[in-house]
Design an enzyme around this catalytic site. Structure first.
Site, mmCIF file in Angstrom:
data_model
loop_
_atom_site.group_PDB
_atom_site.id
_atom_site.type_symbol
_atom_site.label_atom_id
_atom_site.label_comp_id
_atom_site.label_asym_id
_atom_site.label_seq_id
_atom_site.Cartn_x
_atom_site.Cartn_y
_atom_site.Cartn_z
ATOM 1 N N HIS A 117 -3.743 -5.075 -0.193
ATOM 2 C CA HIS A 117 -3.356 -5.571 1.307
ATOM 3 C C HIS A 117 -3.617 -7.168 1.129
ATOM 4 O O HIS A 117 -4.643 -7.612 1.378
ATOM 5 C CB HIS A 117 -4.326 -5.077 2.309
ATOM 6 C CG HIS A 117 -4.011 -3.725 2.624
ATOM 7 N ND1 HIS A 117 -3.206 -3.492 3.916
ATOM 8 C CD2 HIS A 117 -4.561 -2.478 2.353
ATOM 9 C CE1 HIS A 117 -3.104 -2.266 3.806
ATOM 10 N NE2 HIS A 117 -3.652 -1.492 3.104
ATOM 11 N N GLU B 245 -2.815 -9.378 3.314
ATOM 12 C CA GLU B 245 -2.932 -9.778 4.489
ATOM 13 C C GLU B 245 -4.334 -9.399 5.047
ATOM 14 O O GLU B 245 -4.733 -9.694 6.188
ATOM 15 C CB GLU B 245 -1.655 -9.344 5.613
ATOM 16 C CG GLU B 245 -1.972 -8.128 6.261
ATOM 17 C CD GLU B 245 -2.140 -6.725 5.431
ATOM 18 O OE1 GLU B 245 -3.010 -6.233 5.535
ATOM 19 O OE2 GLU B 245 -1.680 -6.747 4.089
ATOM 20 N N CYS C 187 0.861 -1.231 0.024
ATOM 21 C CA CYS C 187 -0.065 0.010 0.121
ATOM 22 C C CYS C 187 0.909 1.351 -0.020
ATOM 23 O O CYS C 187 1.510 1.438 -1.029
ATOM 24 C CB CYS C 187 -0.884 -0.037 1.170
ATOM 25 S SG CYS C 187 -2.399 1.193 1.130
#
Length: 1430
Positions: free
Chosen positions: A329, A331, A245
């Site tokens: 993202h 995760e 990000c």
């Protein structure tokens, strides 16, 4: 916009920098704030979004309108010393913490609810992210200035330092606003993590790898980080670096690329990213407002991922060095983790790419494809397959592939002449399909678009080697995968291979003893839970298992998980392993009730992010493992007290839920599945709603959808009203709203327009053992003061849903405290937002619907029109898929064009089914040649609710209130009511009184035909003969009338469909009971009694007229005698037994009635003929059930013709339609095997659920094909003939001797068995023995056919609960899957078909002679067991 927690008086306003304001109710902390306004489209995971540091200084708009349904996390320390989200779900759930409102108060965060978030989202989308401030009422606006976060170094405000000491290799994490799960992901994989602040100097000696986290704001403000990272990577052999990000943007700036601020950023859980190289598409979670410009990358860097929707950069990688970063993202907590990026999936993808496994291409493109339809509509397999088949044909035609369809269901849209290139009206059996393959030589076949019928036929064709012999490739899911999902044993083994659990099941009584009662008994290879049920003890188990084996070869005993949640995911996968879940649905009813019987909500409401994604990941894993290509659905049982789940089943075909999911999300599943079957990759297909984004995505909804089934159990005698694991519903509705209550109440009214009644409290046992009326019992229970807790104990319906239902019940009580003049506007608005109709409000405040409507207009409480666009307003959509809601402030589109409005057929029920959908679609298609069209319908199974069938589709109620709301908004040229069956006709007069322009026949004349009294009086006036009649005024005069004309008499209410509450009375007591039923059904309209004429022939006439002049006539004759409802009768056209004189007389009558009613458009007439006399029994000024049948058989499209006359076009009349030399026979499709206990009798009230029709050179050939299409099998050995009315004993015995002699010559043994009718006979034991022997014969499949001709085969329905032997026989034939014929005329036709077994002729002579005698033996019945030994 958050869900209603409490009635709060605090108001607050959101003010945007361009001056726009949004006023709403304030919740959470009562403080004013300012920042940048952004939106997020995820449907779960709001606690994760609210705690994400990347949203620093932003006012977050959640596009999904139902937020807060599962409360918020308990903040506790998890592994690695990180704060962890442990449990969600509302305060009554297994790991509760607190409500969203309490939590926000504690955290000092304000919330705003009750604003039109869709309107706000569209504003941000069009103008870009804007500054805004949320001002609590009472705070001076100027005291809170606009605050631009781009000017501040937000990273400095959120950065921190943590260390995790264990691990084999060292990772330094630069924290710019890290999400804990990034640290967790590294630590779980064995890393020793050191977290340092954003500006910490970096020394390469301190780490083996460097990780740069996400964070808020503009990356260019983090110069310290950029300089530090530059030092790390500018060496010859840098250590690995991974950025996420903001970390991705910082790495890009380090290497000299540029970043820019996006118009409104990407925030949500369904952003599709294409991996550069393998071209595989992954669904990712994102939250950012800046992006990297890929054109500025240095030459030794490459693009790693690209956004499939807006083509922005999603990742970069160095060509040789271990440096890479991604914008999404991988995760993310909240949303999918398909790319737990760097760690697992990425390495696998690289390996795959290196070894060249980038998918299994090399599909041979088919040139001609055979599609198997689903045959007649039956319970469990209805109109949804017409919709999916039509979509498939459309998809194939776009690819220039020739299509051949086999489907004997003449009423469907897919069998219309302009859709498939060739249509065969033939039974879907291996023999007939083989003939078609031989004839047509297709190179591909689609098996998954015709329900279980097509699937089973396809499996059989494969086993017989037919497909291999003629080189026909199965497109989409291979047959081996289909068998894995259908064969329970193999399925369980396949699931164990990937460590997934299926509900424990075994195949024997011993298993039940071991699993413990109750258990669920199910049959494999069956549809709609056929032959399944719950057994509480050994006796119940044995009887269920025996009955189940009649339908299948494999029966399973499952552990009962009654009371668990039932969740379903629709999954799409292509041949290249791209896989997405399109829709997830939750059943309101807990497990134990078949999905088709349940009230279903999409998207799920009580799953938190973790549960939602756990089941999503499992779905994708399972579908990949099974190798399914196209569309399928997976069903789970989820323990409401933990995260334990079982897989219930996978359907490797389009199902009833697929049609629902397509309509609920706007994602055309069947169309996409057909394209994927041709080997086209999913990312290449466009989202048909936005026309710009890819179809490889998971829709975000900003509304809620509720599906409710419709049962018609009152049509059947002795049927059990309990609902459970076997399906009994005949149709379903879908309602859309921006709150659960709004959609839920809409849906209940759609199922039955008169559902405003509450049940008596006596019915509370229905709460524990559900019936078709359970939901109304729940409403009554709330009214009677039951608590949510008590009802949860009784029903196991999730408390969240019960709370929502309580909201409705409470508001109804509140409404009842007002009268019309004292009700405040906010109470009315709240009622409309909770889904109350004007009629319901009027009932509560003792007023009338029109008065409430006027009041609502005076207060400008009006619905707004919203679009369904699959993307929650994130992308511009050109969609015409619309619904009305009271949760909103602006319409999504303008109303400038002139349209013509067509009203659809509404819910499928017995008597109004796919035939009317064919008419509505045909009319709409014809109108599109010169007009723009609006379709109003709410049935998810239909083709008419497919948004590319018309210019505007309103998926909403067909009631006076809603049609009028749409009419006032759109101001169309006119409304066509005559194409949707009975439902639109019922609101004709109300619309007409409000000056609504009705096209076609005037509503006054519609009323003259529908109102039995006016119609009978009109016939007398114009001198047309009809059975003697009288209008009901009181019971006494009715009884007198019946005695004068003589019983039997027919009781007929007005404005009803499929003969509802119509009955033949044979005595005074019958009459009294039937009259009370009829008055209940037809409250506002008259009930008429007429003489019931027995032994007469019935004739059906479908006609089209223009200003009273009849332009086209089609005549069909019934095979059965009059007294069988025309929907249940076998129809033949052109008629074979009518002479020229009769036909001319019929035409005179049709012309006279058409003229008198001034018909413009379609109408239908029923007549009876006896002794050379014609009498009219009924007229409907609308299309009828037989319109598609006569149109397709005789070759003239009556609907197109009617539409032309309605629109005032000048068309040549067609006169009497003679056809083209072929004969069509239409045969009803019954679903008695689903309806435990229902008696198989034909009468004046309709009981069939569908129909099939086939053609032949004569009626015999056509009849045989049509019978085979309904699942009938030609008998090869024994036939059981049972006869119910004998008049003279001597005559019978004499005949019996002759018969035995003549049959003896044919080497046939005829055995007669006598079964007395009385239940308690003197020699009871002996009777039981005999009856058992018949049962045994049936159980052991001793008979191939049962012919049961009962005493009263003439329209009557027995009233007594007296269980006759005849009923037992009919019921057993059905329960043991033995073909059954119950009508004398049909038996005659069947025998003529094949001169079947010579001796049948003799039986008939004998039978007819007996019938013509005049006295009858009391309670005496003869049974013939004909055992042929030929």
């Amino acid at each position: 916009s958050c869900n209603h927690y409490k009635k709060m008086a605090n108001m607050a306003t959101l003010i945007l920098e361009d001056g726009t304001t949004f006023k709403g109710r304030q919740f959470g902390a009562s403080v004013s704030v300012s920042g940048e306004v952004v939106f997020q489209t995820g449907m779960v995971g709001y606690p994760e979004a609210l705690t994400d540091p990347s949203y620093r200084c932003q006012l977050l708009t959640l596009t999904y309108p139902l937020v807060g349904n599962y409360g918020v996390p308990m903040d506790e320390e998890g592994e690695f010393g990180l704060s962890k989200v442990s449990g969600y779900l509302n305060s009554s759930h297994w790991s509760s913490a607190k409500s969203l409102d309490q939590w926000l108060k504690e955290q000092g965060i304000p919330g705003l609810q009750g604003v039109d978030t869709r309107c706000l989202t569209k504003k941000i989308r069009e103008k870009g992210t804007m500054l805004g401030k949320l001002i609590v009422d009472g705070t001076p606006e100027e005291s809170i200035p606009f605050d631009n976060p781009d000017k501040r170094n937000l990273v400095r405000e959120v950065s921190m330092k943590v260390t995790h000491q264990d691990g084999s290799f060292r990772i330094t994490v630069v924290d710019c606003g890290i999400k804990y799960n990034q640290i967790r992901c590294l630590a779980q994989r064995g890393a020793r993590v050191t977290v340092v602040p954003w500006d910490h100097p970096l020394d390469t000696a301190d780490f083996d790898g460097l990780f740069v986290s996400n964070g808020p704001g503009d990356p260019q403000l983090c110069q310290a980080t950029i300089n530090n990272v530059r030092k790390v990577i500018s060496v010859d052999q840098p250590k690995p670096v991974f950025g996420i990000c903001l970390g991705h943007q910082l790495l890009s700036l380090v290497i000299g690329a540029k970043t820019y601020k996006m118009k409104y950023g990407n925030r949500g859980h369904n952003q599709p990213c294409i991996h550069n190289g393998t071209e595989r598409c992954f669904i990712t979670s994102q939250n950012h407002g800046f992006a990297v410009d890929p054109d500025t990358l240095p030459k030794d860097w490459d693009v790693l991922f690209t956004n499939a929707n807006d083509h922005t950069n999603e990742g970069i990688v160095h060509n040789t060095k271990p440096l890479f970063s991604v914008q999404f993202h991988p995760e993310h907590m909240a949303g999918p983790t398909d790319l737990v990026g760097l760690f697992d999936v990425f390495i696998e993808t690289v390996k795959d790419h290196k070894e060249g496994n980038t998918g299994k291409s090399g599909h041979v493109r088919s040139k001609k494809v055979l599609i198997l339809g689903s045959g007649g509509l039956s319970i469990g397999q209805a109109g949804e397959f017409d919709y999916s088949g039509s979509q498939a044909i459309k998809a194939l035609k776009e690819e220039n592939i020739q299509t051949v369809l086999i489907n004997p269901n003449i009423a469907t849209v897919q069998t219309s002449k302009d859709l498939a290139d060739k249509v065969y009206f033939l039974p879907i059996t291996a023999e007939y399909v083989t003939q078609v393959i031989k004839n047509e030589r297709p190179d591909g076949v689609l098996l998954t678009f015709g329900g279980q019928t097509a699937l089973n036929c396809g499996v059989e064709l494969t086993k017989l080697g037919v497909l291999e012999k003629y080189k026909v490739q199965v497109l989409g899911t291979p047959v081996s995968s289909i068998e894995m999902t259908e064969d329970r044993k193999i399925f369980v083994e396949k699931m164990e291979e990937i460590n997934e659990h299926v509900a424990p099941s075994e195949a024997a009584v011993a298993a039940a003893e071991r699993l413990g009662y109750p258990v669920l008994v199910r049959s494999a290879f069956a549809l709609g839970g056929l032959g399944s049920g719950f057994a509480n003890n050994r006796e119940e188990l044995t009887s269920l298992v025996t009955a189940a084996f009649a339908h299948t070869s494999q029966v399973l005993v499952d552990k009962s998980l009654k009371g668990w949640k039932e969740i379903e995911y629709e999954v799409v996968r292509d041949a290249y392993d791209n896989c997405v879940t399109v829709c997830n649905m939750e059943n309101i009813d807990p497990l134990g009730i078949h999905t088709g019987e349940s009230i279903v909500v999409a998207p799920s409401q009580t799953l938190n992010d973790r549960e939602y994604n756990m089941l999503r990941n499992t779905a994708i894993k399972v579908i990949r493992h099974l190798g399914i290509v196209g569309e399928c659905n997976i069903q789970y049982a989820l323990n409401p007290e933990s995260e334990q789940y079982y897989i219930i089943e996978v359907n490797a075909r389009l199902s009833r839920s697929s049609a629902l999911a397509s309509k609920a999300t706007g994602y055309p599943l069947a169309y996409v599945a057909a394209k994927l079957g041709l080997g086209i990759p999913l990312p290449q297909l466009k989202n048909s709603v936005t026309n710009s984004t890819t179809a490889n995505f998971e829709p975000s909804l900003d509304y809620c959808v509720v599906k409710v089934p419709r049962w018609d159990l009152s049509k059947f005698l002795r049927v059990s009203t309990k609902i459970g694991s076997s399906m009994k519903s005949v149709g379903e509705v879908m309602a859309i709203g921006r709150s659960f209550e709004e959609a839920f109440q809409k849906a209940l009214r759609m199922v039955d327009e008169n559902c405003l009644v509450c049940c008596a409290p006596s019915a509370y046992q229905e709460l524990q053992t559900p019936t078709d009326k359970r939901i109304f019992v729940l409403a009554a229970a709330f009214k009677a003061g039951y608590t949510v807790e008590k009802l949860y104990e009784l029903t196991k319906i999730d408390r969240w849903f019960l709370h929502k239902m309580k909201n409705i019940a409470d508001h109804e009580l509140l409404l009842e405290t007002y009268n019309q003049s004292s009700m405040p506007p906010e109470v009315m608005l709240k009622a409309k937002q909770l889904g109350f109709s004007d009629k319901q409000i009027a009932l509560a405040v003792q007023s009338t619907e029109l008065a409430v409507r006027k009041l609502r207009h005076d207060w400008s409480i009006l619905p707004v029109v919203k679009q369904i666009d699959t993307v929650a307003a994130e992308w511009p959509a050109y969609t015409n898929y619309l619904y009305l809601t009271y949760h909103g402030t602006e319409d999504d589109l303008s109303f400038n064009d002139q349209h013509v409005m067509v009203i659809g057929s509404g819910v499928y029920r017995i008597g109004s089914s796919v035939e009317f959908d064919w008419c509505a679609v045909g009319s709409s298609n014809h109108l599109q040649m010169g007009y723009k069209t609006i379709m109003v319908n709410y049935n998810p199974e239909t083709v008419s609710t497919d948004y590319d069938m018309c210019d505007r589709l309103y998926f909403d109620e067909i009631s006076f209130e809603v049609v009028m709301d749409i009419y006032e908004r759109e101001n169309p040229e006119g409304v066509i009511l005559s194409m949707g069956g009975q439902l639109p006709n019922n609101i004709a007069m109300s619309l007409h009184r409000q000056q609504c322009h009705i096209l076609g026949t005037s509503p006054e004349f519609i009323d003259s035909a529908e109102n039995r009294f006016k119609f009978s009086r009109m016939l007398d006036t114009i001198g047309i003969s009809q059975p003697q009649w009288k209008e009901l005024s009181d019971t006494e005069s009715a009884v007198k009338f019946c005695e004068t004309v003589g019983y039997p008499c027919l009781v007929r209410p007005s404005y009803v469909l499929s003969g509802a509450a119509m009955n033949v009375a044979y005595s005074d007591s019958d009459l009294e009971k039937y009259l009370s039923n009829a008055v209940a059904v037809s409250k506002e309209h008259p009930v008429v009694i007429s003489k019931f004429i027995q032994e007469a022939k019935e004739i059906d006439v479908d006609a089209v007229a223009c200003d009273g002049v009849v332009m086209g006539i089609a005549i069909s004759e019934h095979v059965e005698n009059a007294g069988v409802h025309s929907g249940d009768a076998t129809l033949v056209t052109p008629p074979q037994d009518l002479n020229q004189k009769t036909i001319e007389r019929i035409m005179q009558i049709v012309h006279a009635i058409g003229q008198e009613l001034q018909v413009t458009g379609p109408f239908n007439l029923q007549l009876i003929a006896k002794d050379d006399q014609l009498k009219v029994i009924e007229c409907n000024v609308r299309v009828s059930r037989s319109f598609p049948f006569v149109s397709k058989t005789l070759g003239v499209d009556l609907v197109a013709l009617a539409t032309q006359y309605i629109m005032g076009e000048d068309v040549e009349p067609v006169g009497l339609m003679k056809g083209k030399g072929i004969v069509g026979v239409k045969v009803p499709q019954f679903s008695f095997s689903r309806l435990a206990g229902a008696d198989v009798v034909l009468g004046v009230e309709m009981t069939s659920t569908g129909e099939v029709a086939c053609f032949g050179e004569n009626r015999y050939e056509a009849y045989l094909k049509a019978m085979l299409s309904t699942g009938f099998k030609i008998p090869k050995k024994n036939i059981l003939l049972s006869i119910g009315s004998y008049k003279v004993l001597k005559e019978t015995l004499r005949l019996f001797k002759i018969l035995s002699l003549s049959l003896f010559c044919l080497l046939v043994q005829v055995t007669a068995i006598d079964w007395p009718f009385e239940e308690y006979d003197s020699d009871e034991c002996a009777t039981k023995e005999k009856q058992r022997s018949i049962m045994n014969y049936l159980e052991e499949n001793h008979f191939d056919l049962v012919i049961n001709l009962s005493m009263r085969n003439s329209g009557g329905r027995r009233l007594s609960s007296f269980v006759t032997k005849g009923y037992r026989t009919r019921r057993m034939a059905i329960d043991y899957s033995v073909p059954l014929i119950i009508d004398i005329k049909c038996t005659k036709l069947f025998v003529q078909v094949r001169d079947l077994f010579f001796f049948f002729v003799v039986c008939f002579l004998f039978f007819e002679l007996c019938r013509q005698t005049s006295t009858k033996i009391p309670g005496e019945v003869f049974w013939f067991l004909i055992e042929s030994q030929v």
